[in-house]
Each structure stands twice: as C-alpha cells, then as structure tokens.
Design a protein around this motif. Structure first.
Motif, PDB file in Angstrom:
ATOM      1  N   LEU A  83     -70.916  54.500 -31.301  1.00  0.00           N
ATOM      2  CA  LEU A  83     -70.187  55.750 -31.459  1.00  0.00           C
ATOM      3  C   LEU A  83     -70.583  56.441 -32.753  1.00  0.00           C
ATOM      4  N   THR A  85     -71.186  60.747 -34.648  1.00  0.00           N
ATOM      5  CA  THR A  85     -71.128  62.190 -34.450  1.00  0.00           C
ATOM      6  C   THR A  85     -72.422  62.675 -33.829  1.00  0.00           C
ATOM      7  N   HIS A 473     -63.934  54.918 -23.777  1.00  0.00           N
ATOM      8  CA  HIS A 473     -65.251  55.398 -24.160  1.00  0.00           C
ATOM      9  C   HIS A 473     -65.633  56.661 -23.396  1.00  0.00           C
ATOM     10  N   LEU A 476     -64.027  59.554 -25.231  1.00  0.00           N
ATOM     11  CA  LEU A 476     -64.786  59.930 -26.422  1.00  0.00           C
ATOM     12  C   LEU A 476     -66.072  60.659 -26.035  1.00  0.00           C
ATOM     13  N   TYR A 477     -66.693  60.211 -24.972  1.00  0.00           N
ATOM     14  CA  TYR A 477     -67.918  60.886 -24.529  1.00  0.00           C
ATOM     15  C   TYR A 477     -67.628  62.324 -24.113  1.00  0.00           C
ATOM     16  N   ARG A 479     -65.315  64.238 -25.016  1.00  0.00           N
ATOM     17  CA  ARG A 479     -65.041  65.061 -26.191  1.00  0.00           C
ATOM     18  C   ARG A 479     -66.333  65.435 -26.911  1.00  0.00           C
ATOM     19  N   GLU A 480     -67.272  64.498 -26.958  1.00  0.00           N
ATOM     20  CA  GLU A 480     -68.527  64.760 -27.638  1.00  0.00           C
ATOM     21  C   GLU A 480     -69.307  65.882 -26.969  1.00  0.00           C
ATOM     22  N   ASP A 491     -55.339  61.083 -25.427  1.00  0.00           N
ATOM     23  CA  ASP A 491     -54.800  60.282 -26.531  1.00  0.00           C
ATOM     24  C   ASP A 491     -54.090  59.041 -26.015  1.00  0.00           C
ATOM     25  N   LEU A 494     -56.730  56.388 -25.347  1.00  0.00           N
ATOM     26  CA  LEU A 494     -57.215  55.786 -26.588  1.00  0.00           C
ATOM     27  C   LEU A 494     -56.173  54.849 -27.204  1.00  0.00           C
ATOM     28  N   THR A 512     -62.150  52.809 -35.525  1.00  0.00           N
ATOM     29  CA  THR A 512     -63.217  53.510 -34.830  1.00  0.00           C
ATOM     30  C   THR A 512     -62.647  54.423 -33.748  1.00  0.00           C
ATOM     31  N   TYR A 513     -61.578  53.985 -33.137  1.00  0.00           N
ATOM     32  CA  TYR A 513     -60.969  54.749 -32.040  1.00  0.00           C
ATOM     33  C   TYR A 513     -59.766  55.568 -32.509  1.00  0.00           C
ATOM     34  N   ASN A 516     -59.997  59.221 -33.712  1.00  0.00           N
ATOM     35  CA  ASN A 516     -60.192  60.276 -32.718  1.00  0.00           C
ATOM     36  C   ASN A 516     -58.875  60.858 -32.227  1.00  0.00           C
TER      37      ASN A 516
END
Length: 822
Positions: A83, A85, A473, A476-477, A479-480, A491, A494, A512-513, A516
């Motif tokens: 993970l 940026t 995951h 998070l992806y 969102r990326e 949320d 997560l 790490t999580y 976010n």
C-alpha cells in the motif's frame, strides 16, 4: 508449447501465433519488512506459510503444519507492504497487479502444501479456492482499469474509423483495426480473455501414433467384415455415413480427443487444439478448426500453420465457414463436445451452455457469442468479403438481443437450474458479484454490497477473515483510483478489518489501514486499541513513534487513550460511596485491578510534549480525585511514582522557575492531592516506627529509635504544614472550579488528618519536647476561619471527640506546668 488465445489482441494480428504467458510470480521476500508510509520502525514479518526455524537463505521451506491463522494473517502483511500513495491512475491500477502477483505467491505455497501431502482437509482446499477467486478478481480489476485508463488516448469515433479504413482491406486487417479503435469491443474482448484465463487446468488426451490405429490394424488384418458394426472405411465421415462405430479403443480416444479440443478452446488455446489434431493424425479436423483465422496478407514464422499455408493465409470464406460451424453445432448426432467446439468457433452460446458448470463457464459462453457478434457487426460496415451465405444457412443466436447486464441475469438463471447450491454459496457469490460490478463499470455498488455481506457472513473464521481482508484492500484500491466509494460503508469495512488485525495480534499493521479513515475516527480507534495493551515504557514509546511516522496528532491520541479508559472505568465503578462509609486504605495495600489499569494508562501521557503538560495534569487530577474520594491512598501512591519519573511534569510542578505559575488551579489541585497523600504516607512510616520501640534496657537501640522518631515526626509535621498551604485547606472556596470535589475530600480527610497529627504529637510528647503544646494548638487551627476545618468536624460529628483530645492535652500541660500556655 506456447499457446494462442482465441481472443487475445495479438491474435488478430497473427491469429495462430504462440504467445508466452507472462509469469505473475514474484519473490515473496521482496515484500517483507518494507516500511509502510515512511515508517522508520521496520516490521519483522514472516512469510506466508513459512517455518522460520527451518528456512535458510536462498531456500523456501513449506510449513510442516497448517495454521488456520496463516490463511490470511500472514498474507495480510504482504498486502499491507504494497500500500502506498499513487500519483496517477496508472500507478493505482498497478496496485491491483501487485495484489494479483501476491495471491499467485500464496497459491504457489499452497501447491507446495498439496505436493507434500498436507493439502487434504476441507479448510485448506477452501483457502485455495478463496485465494484463486481473489487472484482472478484482482487480475480482472487490473486489466479493466488499465484498458479504461489508456484506451481513450487512441480511440477514434466510429465514423472516423470507417472514413480512414481501407474499404478493401481483408477481414484480418479490419478486425485488427476494431481491436485498437473500438473501446467497447476491446473491453468485451478483454473480459473474454480473462474468462479464458481463469479456467482451471486439465489433462489433455494422450497422443496416438497415427489416425484411428486400432481400427486400421483390424482392417489390415481382415478382422472387419461388411456385416460388422465397425466401419470398414477410414475417411472422417465413415462413422456417420455407414452408421457404424470405430474400434472400442479408437472410439474412446476419439471422445477424449474431442473433449480436449473443447477444453483447449475453453481456454482460448486454438493453436493447441490444432496442434493436438495434427499430432493425432486428424489433419482434416485441424483444417476445420483453422477456418476461424481471418484472411490477411501477413505471415508469422512462429505459427504452426505457416508450415502448411502460403503468405496469403487465413480463411477467405470465413462467413460461410462460420455458418457451417453453426450447423455442425446444432447437429444432434455429433458428440456433445464436438458440437460445443464448433459452437465456440462460430459464437453459438446455445450449444456451449450444456457443457458449462460454473459461473465463469456460463459467462464465457455468452461472451464468446457477444464478441463474435460485435466482430460481425463491425465487418458489416464494409463491403462483403468471400461468398455469401446460402439460403438455409442463416444463423440465429440466443444473445443477439441481450446486453451485458442481461447476460448476467441469464447466467444466474442457468446456475439456479444447473446447481442451486453453487449459486447460494456466499464464498463464490461474493467474488462473482464484485467481478460483475467491475465488468459493468458499477464500482459504486461494490462497497455497499461488501458491507452487507460482511454484516451477515458466518462461514468459518478463516473464510470470514479472508472476505474482510479482500474487501478492505478493495476499498483502498477504489479510493486510489478515484472511484466513488460511499464513505460510511467503506469505513465500516476498514474498521472490521482493523478488528481482525487486533484479534490476530497483527499490531504493527493497524495504522496502515486506520489512517485511511477520517482523522477523528482514526484517533479514536487507535486509542481504543492501544488502551488494551499491557506494555512496558519502552514498548509504549515504540507505538508513539509509529503514530508519529503515520503523522498522527500524538498529543491528541495519548490524551484520548486516557479519556477512553477513564470513561469506561466510571461506568464500571460503583456509585459514589456515602461519606460516612469511606474507609481510608493504607498506602501500602494492594491496588485493585481496575484502579491499576487506570493508573498504568497515565504512563501514555509521559510522552506528551511540554506544551501539552497541563492537559496531562488534568488527567492526573481526574484519577487522583476519584481515587481519593474512595479513600484509595494506595492508588495515589502509584500516581505519584509516575509523576516522579515524568521529568517534564515534575519540573512544571516543583522547580522554582514555575513557582509563579503554581497559582493555576490545575496545578493547585494536584499539589493539594499530593500534600494529603504525603501526610498519610509520612504518618504511616511514623506509626510503624513508633510501634517498634525497643525495651528500656536496649539503650543503643533506644537511642537510634529516638532519632528515627524525631526524623519521622518532623516529616509528618512538615507534611501537615504543606496541607495548610494547599488550596484544599482554604476555607473560602467560592468560585473555585473544584469546590465540590474539595469539599468532599475535606470531609473525608481533614478530620482524619488532624486526629492522626494530634496522635503523633501527643504520643511523642515525652520523646520530642514541645509536641504536647503543639497538639493543643491544633484547636486554634480547627477554629481558624482561614481554614474553616470546624465545618468538616461538624459535618462528620467528630467535633466532640476532637475536643476530648484537646482537653486531654490541656490536662497534661496543667499537670506538668500548672498553667496552659498556648
């Protein structure tokens, strides 16, 4: 041998070219120990399914035992390490490719487990299926995202395509043009390619030395008579023309050969299916399959058909060939796999579906038809190539009027008919739904769906955890890559994953999580986690450093930890004890578990920067007043030990340069609590020494005891003087923020302090000159309006007993001097 995919983009360029599939395997060790988000505190991580005790450099030893936690708990470390940026959509899409590689590594390790014979329980097989489904999903996500990100730059409008395309180009060139210019077709083609790639491996039929060898031998030996039910001719149509069968061995091999051809086509391997026919002497069958290749003017030296064709290769009459395949696919006398093979080549889902079993199979069947339909639609914009289809060879396909979303509905219907248990299996359904949303470009529906599934899944600990990890995951992806993700649902996913990390003690991964999540939520959840840990000071400091590395507001975090613990403790604590029932606990008594937990939590505040010391002192005051209000002097003792080791706070409270600031109420409050405790601690020391008085005959011991009593009596007296100077001893408390607290504590402690001080003075009157007189002067202190201690004596109805003590002191003074001197 390399393989050619029926739908791979390069296939249109050279339809039968062998393409080496790129390996997705990456050394797992590459992802271990990688700092996350600039974390300078390197994590010590163990590989998934590794036994570190037997793993040496350059070797990879499989674990000899199957730990169900390893199914996901070790793997999540690998995922977390990837993970980071991203600066653009391309980099974000690469994250999905990394996830694909990582799941490939896990599957590789599980294959080792299988090879070593420890892959024989349902849970392990279930884990393999989970990682396989996840691998397929990440692969699809990566391919779709890459296609959608980069296709626009080279896309032209269809009108422009028609204008710029050579109207007399051969079908091969036209289909090449379609691949690189039609975004929608490119996406359909990509999904078909993915569906072909996720088909499981199979074992192809063994190769025979030549065509129908057993039937041939019987014919050569004259064993076959005209009246036998075995063919006496060896052309391909003989069994159908003569209505006879082949030799039993040839018949069995023929069935397996046809099945293998279909299985190769299921995986998009047209080259392999043709090569299989050639190796088995079925040249006519190889030619019938090769008719799929569009006509074009280029050659590929690596293509097996170039050994048999001239440079102008491909099928110039492909439309007629396709119509023939369609008729063969409908022919009921043919083997079902042979019908299915020709159905694949012409794009007829109706005759592929009977051979389908799983979700991917049914979807593949429809996509085969859908992609071929779009090819024919595209070619219809240009002048016709090759002979026209004769009357009676027209083709009608099931998916002609269906769009992609309707195809998914059809797939669900087939599954319900074929295998109801399969469609109801949440394990497969969850991944299939995610894949469906990705294909339909409905990313906004993914997170609400996963949220609803996580709330209700109850398979097993391993399976539930896997779905939650994958979902986190994926959140998070998404969102990326800037896909819309509903905040609350995302949320929630997560947070569920963080709960999982805590449960399996993967503490270094939590932030790490958590980072976010919204800032306030991150602080609250991380504080809730840290409060549960029983840590040494060094360990606490390490977690503080990790929080700094993730750029959390450390001061807010540390104060929040204490606030949460205190709030929960207040709920568990009994209601305020009546003042008359409060019993003072000696400073040396054991501390209750709940109190000890609250006190140790204050240690987090020792890492606060100097500018936040007053906030720390506020929390020290909060716990001190609650403990003292219950008579728990032992707890106050522990608090003061923490303050003593908290250099910055000690400086704030005690160094001379801060004396001018000591008028601040928050400091005055703590000094009041400390002075009260110090008195009781000093008195307990005096009382213990007093009760150990040696015999008069032990002159040396008696002298030492006398000196010790003088010192300890002096400490008690000094502590009493400090109480008189403290804010809590001031009689006028109007307007003070802690007035109610002070009044309660004065009622509990002040009469007891004065009683004990009087006892110390009175009992030591013969050892320390002047103590008797001092015991009498306590009456003036109680009566003094500056302190107004008489209020507490009246409230507790202890004024009478106190006056009796004063009378006793007066009586002894009168007996000694004949006068009372105050």
């Amino acid at each position: 041998m390399s393989q050619t995919n029926l739908n791979l983009k390069s296939t249109i360029d050279t339809p039968l070219r062998f393409t080496q599939q790129q390996s997705l395997h990456t050394p797992v060790s590459r992802f271990f120990g990688t700092p996350v988000s600039g974390n300078s505190t390197a994590r010590i991580q163990q590989p998934f399914f590794r036994d570190s005790s037997v793993e040496s450099e350059g070797t990879r030893q499989p674990s000899l035992s199957y730990d169900r936690q390893c199914t996901f708990a070790e793997a999540l470390e690998i995922f977390a390490a990837t993970l980071g940026t991203t600066e653009n959509d391309h980099e974000a899409a690469i994250i999905a490719e990394k996830y694909t590689k990582l799941t490939e590594e896990v599957l590789s390790d599980l294959e080792i487990q299988r090879y070593n014979g420890i892959f024989d329980n349902n849970e392990t097989r279930g884990c393999y299926a989970l990682f396989e489904a996840e691998r397929n999903t990440w692969k699809l996500i990566f391919q779709l995202q890459s296609h959608r990100n980069f296709f626009e730059a080279s896309v032209k409008e269809k009108d422009d395509i028609i204008e710029t395309t050579d109207n007399f180009a051969k079908e091969g060139q036209l289909l090449e043009q379609q691949e690189i210019t039609d975004k929608q077709f490119g996406e359909l083609s990509l999904v078909l390619d993915w569906l072909q790639g996720v088909a499981p491996p199979f074992v192809a039929v063994e190769t025979t030395s030549y065509y129908w060898p057993y039937t041939l031998k019987d014919l050569e030996r004259g064993k076959i008579k005209t009246f036998d039910d075995i063919v006496d001719e060896l052309d391909p149509d003989a069994p159908h023309r003569q209505f006879k069968r082949l030799h039993q061995n040839d018949e069995s091999h023929e069935k397996e050969l046809i099945r293998s051809i279909f299985e190769y086509l299921r995986r998009g391997n047209l080259n392999m299916s043709i090569d299989l026919c050639l190796q088995n002497g079925h040249h006519w069958r190889a030619a019938s399959l090769a008719g799929w290749c569009p006509h074009k003017d280029t050659t590929d030296e690596n293509n097996i058909l170039d050994r048999y064709e001239n440079p102008h290769r491909g099928n110039i009459a492909r439309r007629l060939w396709r119509a023939t395949c369609y008729q063969l696919a409908k022919e009921p006398s043919l083997n079902i796999y042979e019908r299915g093979a020709y159905a694949v080549l012409c794009g007829d889902s109706t005759n592929i579906i009977p051979l389908c079993d799983k979700w991917e199979d049914f979807l593949w069947a429809y996509y085969v038809e859908l992609v071929e339909r779009e090819r024919q639609k595209y070619l219809s914009w240009f002048p016709s190539r090759g002979p026209d289809i004769e009357e009676g060879l027209e083709m009608k396909f099931e998916a002609d009027d269906l769009d992609v979303s309707q195809i998914f509905e059809r797939v669900e219907e087939h599954l319900q008919i074929k295998n109801r248990d399969h469609i109801d299996n949440p394990l497969h359904l969850i991944f299939h739904q995610v894949q469906k949303f990705c294909i339909l470009d409905q990313y906004s529906l993914i997170i609400p769906y996963l949220n609803s599934q996580i709330e209700k899944i109850s398979l097993s600990e391993v399976f539930d955890a896997h779905i939650i990890r994958f979902s986190a995951h994926l959140v998070l992806y998404l969102r990326e890559v800037l896909h819309p993700t509903p905040l609350e649902e995302a949320d929630y996913v997560l947070e569920k994953y963080v709960d999982l990390l805590i449960k399996f003690k993967k503490y270094d991964l939590i932030l790490t999580y958590l980072v976010n999540l919204p800032r306030e939520r991150t602080i609250h959840l991380y504080a809730n986690f840290l409060k549960t840990l029983d840590l040494s000071k060094e360990q606490r400091e390490r977690y503080v450093d990790i929080a700094k590395d993730f750029q959390l507001e450390v001061s807010e975090l540390l104060i929040r930890i204490v606030e949460i613990v205190f709030q929960e403790a207040k709920i568990e604590e009994p209601e305020a004890i009546p003042l008359s029932s409060v019993k003072l606990i000696n400073t040396s008594n054991p501390i209750e578990v709940l109190d000890q937990f609250q006190i140790s939590t204050l240690e987090w505040l020792t890492f606060l920067p100097k500018e936040n010391l007053l906030k720390a002192l506020k929390e020290f005051n909060d716990l001190s007043r609650r403990l003292l209000a219950s008579g728990k002097l032992n707890g106050m003792k522990k608090i003061l030990e923490i303050v003593k080791d908290f250099d910055a706070l000690s400086d704030l409270l005690y160094e001379e340069k801060f004396v001018a600031e000591a008028k601040e109420p928050i400091k005055d409050e703590f000094i009041s609590y400390e002075s009260m405790f110090n008195f009781f601690a000093a008195y307990e020391e005096w009382d213990e020494a007093w009760n150990q008085k040696p015999l008069r005959s032990e002159i040396s011991l008696l002298e030492n005891w006398t000196l010790d009593i003088e010192n300890k009596s002096s400490k008690v007296e000094k502590a009493f003087r400090h109480i008189l100077m403290a804010k809590i001893s001031q009689g006028d408390l109007e307007g003070d923020q802690q007035k109610d607290v002070y009044l309660r504590l004065r009622i509990i402690y002040m009469p007891e302090i004065i009683f004990r001080f009087h006892k110390m003075l009175y009992e030591s009157r013969d050892v320390i000159q002047g103590n008797l007189e001092k015991s009498l002067r306590l009456a003036d202190i109680v009566a003094d309006d500056q302190y107004q201690f008489y209020q507490e004596f009246k409230h507790t109805k202890k004024l009478g007993p106190f006056l009796l003590l004063i009378r006793e002191s007066s009586r002894l003074i009168l007996e000694k001097t004949g006068d009372v001197v105050i």
